[in-house]
Design an enzyme around this catalytic site. Structure first.
Site, PDB file in Angstrom:
ATOM      1  CB  ILE A  64     -33.504 -85.592   5.106  1.00  0.00           C
ATOM      2  CG1 ILE A  64     -35.028 -85.426   5.018  1.00  0.00           C
ATOM      3  CG2 ILE A  64     -33.035 -85.817   6.532  1.00  0.00           C
ATOM      4  CD1 ILE A  64     -35.608 -84.401   5.935  1.00  0.00           C
ATOM      5  N   PRO A  68     -23.844 -84.040  11.430  1.00  0.00           N
ATOM      6  CG  PRO A  68     -24.665 -81.935  10.927  1.00  0.00           C
ATOM      7  CD  PRO A  68     -24.427 -83.295  10.329  1.00  0.00           C
ATOM      8  CB  ILE A  69     -24.360 -84.151  17.116  1.00  0.00           C
ATOM      9  CG1 ILE A  69     -22.925 -83.878  17.580  1.00  0.00           C
ATOM     10  CG2 ILE A  69     -24.470 -85.545  16.520  1.00  0.00           C
ATOM     11  CD1 ILE A  69     -22.526 -84.727  18.777  1.00  0.00           C
ATOM     12  CG  ASP A  70     -25.455 -78.345  14.403  1.00  0.00           C
ATOM     13  OD1 ASP A  70     -25.563 -79.449  13.847  1.00  0.00           O
ATOM     14  OD2 ASP A  70     -26.108 -77.355  14.043  1.00  0.00           O
ATOM     15  NE  ARG A 126     -24.557 -89.900  12.903  1.00  0.00           N
ATOM     16  CZ  ARG A 126     -25.573 -89.329  13.532  1.00  0.00           C
ATOM     17  NH1 ARG A 126     -26.719 -89.962  13.590  1.00  0.00           N
ATOM     18  NH2 ARG A 126     -25.433 -88.169  14.133  1.00  0.00           N
ATOM     19  CG  ASP A 134     -34.501 -93.654   6.890  1.00  0.00           C
ATOM     20  OD1 ASP A 134     -34.755 -93.797   8.105  1.00  0.00           O
ATOM     21  OD2 ASP A 134     -33.564 -92.953   6.476  1.00  0.00           O
ATOM     22  CE  LYS A 169     -31.573 -98.783  11.408  1.00  0.00           C
ATOM     23  NZ  LYS A 169     -30.836 -97.525  11.687  1.00  0.00           N
ATOM     24  CG  ASN A 170     -34.027 -95.666  12.643  1.00  0.00           C
ATOM     25  OD1 ASN A 170     -33.003 -96.304  12.899  1.00  0.00           O
ATOM     26  ND2 ASN A 170     -34.245 -95.135  11.456  1.00  0.00           N
ATOM     27  CB  CYS A 189     -22.271 -92.545   7.973  1.00  0.00           C
ATOM     28  SG  CYS A 189     -23.852 -91.842   7.564  1.00  0.00           S
TER      29      CYS A 189
HETATM   30  C1  EPZ Z   1     -32.437 -90.573  12.114  1.00  0.00           C
HETATM   31  O1  EPZ Z   1     -31.103 -90.127  11.948  1.00  0.00           O
HETATM   32  C2  EPZ Z   1     -32.471 -92.004  11.607  1.00  0.00           C
HETATM   33  N1  EPZ Z   1     -31.557 -92.822  12.386  1.00  0.00           N
HETATM   34  C3  EPZ Z   1     -32.071 -92.043  10.134  1.00  0.00           C
HETATM   35  O2  EPZ Z   1     -32.223 -93.389   9.692  1.00  0.00           O
HETATM   36  C4  EPZ Z   1     -33.020 -91.158   9.347  1.00  0.00           C
HETATM   37  O3  EPZ Z   1     -32.604 -91.129   7.998  1.00  0.00           O
HETATM   38  C5  EPZ Z   1     -33.008 -89.739   9.926  1.00  0.00           C
HETATM   39  O4  EPZ Z   1     -33.336 -89.782  11.336  1.00  0.00           O
HETATM   40  C6  EPZ Z   1     -34.015 -88.827   9.232  1.00  0.00           C
HETATM   41  O5  EPZ Z   1     -35.299 -89.371   9.356  1.00  0.00           O
HETATM   42  C7  EPZ Z   1     -31.934 -93.201  13.635  1.00  0.00           C
HETATM   43  O6  EPZ Z   1     -33.015 -92.883  14.107  1.00  0.00           O
HETATM   44  C8  EPZ Z   1     -30.965 -94.073  14.387  1.00  0.00           C
HETATM   45  P1  EPZ Z   1     -31.633 -86.202  11.892  1.00  0.00           P
HETATM   46  P2  EPZ Z   1     -30.658 -88.733  12.643  1.00  0.00           P
HETATM   47  O7  EPZ Z   1     -30.927 -85.723  13.101  1.00  0.00           O
HETATM   48  O8  EPZ Z   1     -31.428 -88.531  13.883  1.00  0.00           O
HETATM   49  C9  EPZ Z   1     -29.191 -82.566  10.128  1.00  0.00           C
HETATM   50  C10 EPZ Z   1     -31.600 -95.377   8.646  1.00  0.00           C
HETATM   51  O9  EPZ Z   1     -31.352 -95.648   7.458  1.00  0.00           O
HETATM   52  N2  EPZ Z   1     -28.731 -82.366  11.505  1.00  0.00           N
HETATM   53  O10 EPZ Z   1     -33.133 -86.229  11.892  1.00  0.00           O
HETATM   54  O11 EPZ Z   1     -29.188 -88.730  12.717  1.00  0.00           O
HETATM   55  C11 EPZ Z   1     -28.726 -83.882   9.540  1.00  0.00           C
HETATM   56  O12 EPZ Z   1     -27.431 -83.774   8.979  1.00  0.00           O
HETATM   57  C12 EPZ Z   1     -31.051 -94.114   9.262  1.00  0.00           C
HETATM   58  O13 EPZ Z   1     -32.312 -96.080   9.406  1.00  0.00           O
HETATM   59  C13 EPZ Z   1     -27.958 -81.248  11.794  1.00  0.00           C
HETATM   60  O14 EPZ Z   1     -27.634 -80.452  10.920  1.00  0.00           O
HETATM   61  O15 EPZ Z   1     -31.127 -87.675  11.549  1.00  0.00           O
HETATM   62  C14 EPZ Z   1     -29.776 -84.138   8.499  1.00  0.00           C
HETATM   63  O16 EPZ Z   1     -29.487 -83.379   7.351  1.00  0.00           O
HETATM   64  C15 EPZ Z   1     -30.185 -93.329   8.281  1.00  0.00           C
HETATM   65  N3  EPZ Z   1     -27.548 -81.077  13.078  1.00  0.00           N
HETATM   66  C16 EPZ Z   1     -31.056 -83.611   9.130  1.00  0.00           C
HETATM   67  O17 EPZ Z   1     -30.615 -82.673  10.136  1.00  0.00           O
HETATM   68  C17 EPZ Z   1     -27.884 -81.927  14.079  1.00  0.00           C
HETATM   69  O18 EPZ Z   1     -27.494 -81.710  15.237  1.00  0.00           O
HETATM   70  C18 EPZ Z   1     -31.921 -84.655   9.805  1.00  0.00           C
HETATM   71  O19 EPZ Z   1     -31.074 -85.407  10.629  1.00  0.00           O
HETATM   72  C19 EPZ Z   1     -28.672 -83.067  13.756  1.00  0.00           C
HETATM   73  C20 EPZ Z   1     -29.095 -83.249  12.465  1.00  0.00           C
END
Ligand code: EPZ
Length: 434
Positions: free
Chosen positions: A331, A122-124, A92, A309, A22-23, A116
């Site tokens: 994470i 966040p997406i900073d 998202r 995950d 999926k990811n 969620c």
């Molecule tokens: C991806 O989410 C996956 N989703 C998630 O899977 C997975 O848990 C996650 O990566 C970590 O491996 C998809 O790929 C669609 P991150 P993503 O950006 O990209 C922080 C599932 O169950 N962060 O790697 O959104 C964030 O809050 C889903 O299949 C910021 O602070 O995760 C987190 O603490 C759930 N600022 C950490 O970084 C940002 O701009 C990692 O998040 C972006 C992220």
């Protein structure tokens, strides 16, 4: 709505086949916006999130067709740059439309995603990456506006307080491939799903070096062509099935996986004394050990560390492993929605900040439980497979977002699990009626 009903105590034997990831599929669907030519995608998992992403692409103007259960044909000839709130808020992962739209159209207008249950999300760092490419980034009335008219390659550090960002890396990468000049992304995510996206982009004509490493070097090109690309196996579904085998397997073979993606989980299963055999690079056979397992400590990290995950599913295994296991979530620090539900089934788990202290019990008992996020739901299904009696899992639409027919797959190897309309659940058991 539907519920899942599971009778615990049955042995799982036979072969479970893993679907596409999926990811990887979600950003790869978004990447089809980078070209006006046709993309043929294979081994796409049959999930509600995928169907939803297809709807969003159609809304943006792409021609999208499912040519077979796991095959899609996408042509983004004429597209617009705006993804509205009523679509983005439902998933998202649609944030990863920003990069391809800004790369292809030099502008994008995307609603800010909500958070969620597993955290604020966040997406900073995504926005930092776009600014690093020289885009004008403005946020107004819940929308993000990107103006990439003057975008140019540059060096960008994408590490945050929790390490790298998976979709952040994907987003910036998909903008950079059509941005003039050389872009270096430091602290890029190394997840196999990011590698798969890179390979798909290269097959479209992108120029990317350092694939699979924390430093990606992208040289922008003028245009990209179409492609035919097959999505990699879902390592999280595979990990979920391996844990099912550790809980209730008897020569349960999990196939169509990639052993190379399972290093961190196999290390912990080995430490716990789980009885598994690597049959080939794409197949592992696992059985419930006839000796009690040993408790293990788990800390989640970006790949190649232990995947967040699979954290909830591992917590289920440890909840019936004698001794104390500490599961630390680095994470998404409050990704413990499965804990109160496992406690309803008799698990003894205490949460201390980002740590779940799991005191293994001799057994779990079936109960009505509530799914919340995708992986917490999987953890409850696994618990139901070994609990004494009947487990009812409600709100299983969470599960269907990320698992392709998990009930059919588990039933085929001996699980007593069925999907029923919620009205078939005994009234006195349904907490929704409380
Ligand atoms: C991806 O989410 C996956 N989703 C998630 O899977 C997975 O848990 C996650 O990566 C970590 O491996 C998809 O790929 C669609 P991150 P993503 O950006 O990209 C922080 C599932 O169950 N962060 O790697 O959104 C964030 O809050 C889903 O299949 C910021 O602070 O995760 C987190 O603490 C759930 N600022 C950490 O970084 C940002 O701009 C990692 O998040 C972006 C992220």
């Amino acid at each position: 709505m539907e519920v899942m009903r599971i009778e615990g105590g049955n042995t799982l034997s036979g072969t479970l086949s893993v679907s596409g990831a999926k990811n990887a599929a979600l950003p790869i669907f978004a990447a089809t916006l980078l070209t006006s030519e046709t993309c043929y995608l294979e081994n796409v998992p049959n999930l509600s999130d995928i169907r939803f992403m297809a709807q969003i692409l159609q809304h943006l103007g792409a021609e999208v067709g499912q040519t077979a259960p796991t095959s899609w044909k996408i042509t983004a000839k004429e597209i617009n740059h705006r993804a509205p709130y009523d679509l983005v808020r439902k998933m998202r992962a649609s944030v990863c439309l920003m990069g391809p739209l800004a790369g292809r159209l030099k502008k994008a207008e995307i609603s800010l995603p909500g958070g969620c249950v597993i955290g604020p999300r966040p997406i900073d760092m995504h926005l930092k990456g776009f600014a690093g490419l020289g885009m004008e980034v403005t946020v107004d009335k819940g929308y993000i506006f990107l103006d990439a008219t003057n975008a140019a390659g540059d060096s960008i550090f994408l590490g945050g307080r929790h390490g790298s960002t998976v979709t952040g890396t994907a987003n910036v990468l998909m903008a950079a491939v059509l941005t003039p000049g050389k872009t270096i992304i430091e602290c890029a995510a190394c997840e196999p799903e990011v590698v798969d996206l890179c390979k798909m982009l290269v097959s479209m004509g992108a120029n990317i070096d350092g694939i699979g490493s924390p430093t990606l070097t992208i040289r922008g090109v003028d245009k990209l062509g179409g492609c035919t690309y097959s999505i990699l196996p879902d390592r999280i579904e595979a990990g979920t099935f391996l844990i099912a085998g550790a809980l209730a397997g008897k020569n349960l073979t999990v196939t169509n996986l990639r052993v190379a993606d399972q290093g961190a989980l196999l290390d912990k299963l080995k430490e716990a004394g789980v009885n598994f055999k690597i049959d080939s690079a794409t197949s592992i056979t696992v059985s419930k050990s006839d000796q009690p397992l040993k408790p293990v400590d788990v800390v989640t990290h970006p790949h190649p560390g232990f995947p967040t995950d699979v954290q909830a599913q591992m917590s289920t295994l440890m909840s019936i492993t004698p001794g104390i296991s500490i599961v630390t979530e680095k994470i998404f620090p409050n990704r413990f929605m499965h804990v109160p539900e496992l406690q309803r089934m008799g698990a003894d788990i205490a949460i201390e900040g980002p740590n779940a202290i799991v005191k293994g019990q001799s057994r779990l008992s079936g109960a009505p439980v509530m799914a919340s996020d995708l992986r917490a739901s999987a953890a409850l299904i696994l618990a139901g497979l070994v609990a004494e009696g009947t487990t009812w899992v409600l709100r299983i639409y969470h599960l269907d977002r990320g698992y392709d027919k998990i009930d059919e797959k588990l039933r085929a190897v001996g699980a007593v699990i069925e999907r029923l309309p919620e009205k078939d659940m005994p009234q006195d058991l349904n907490p929704e009626d409380a």
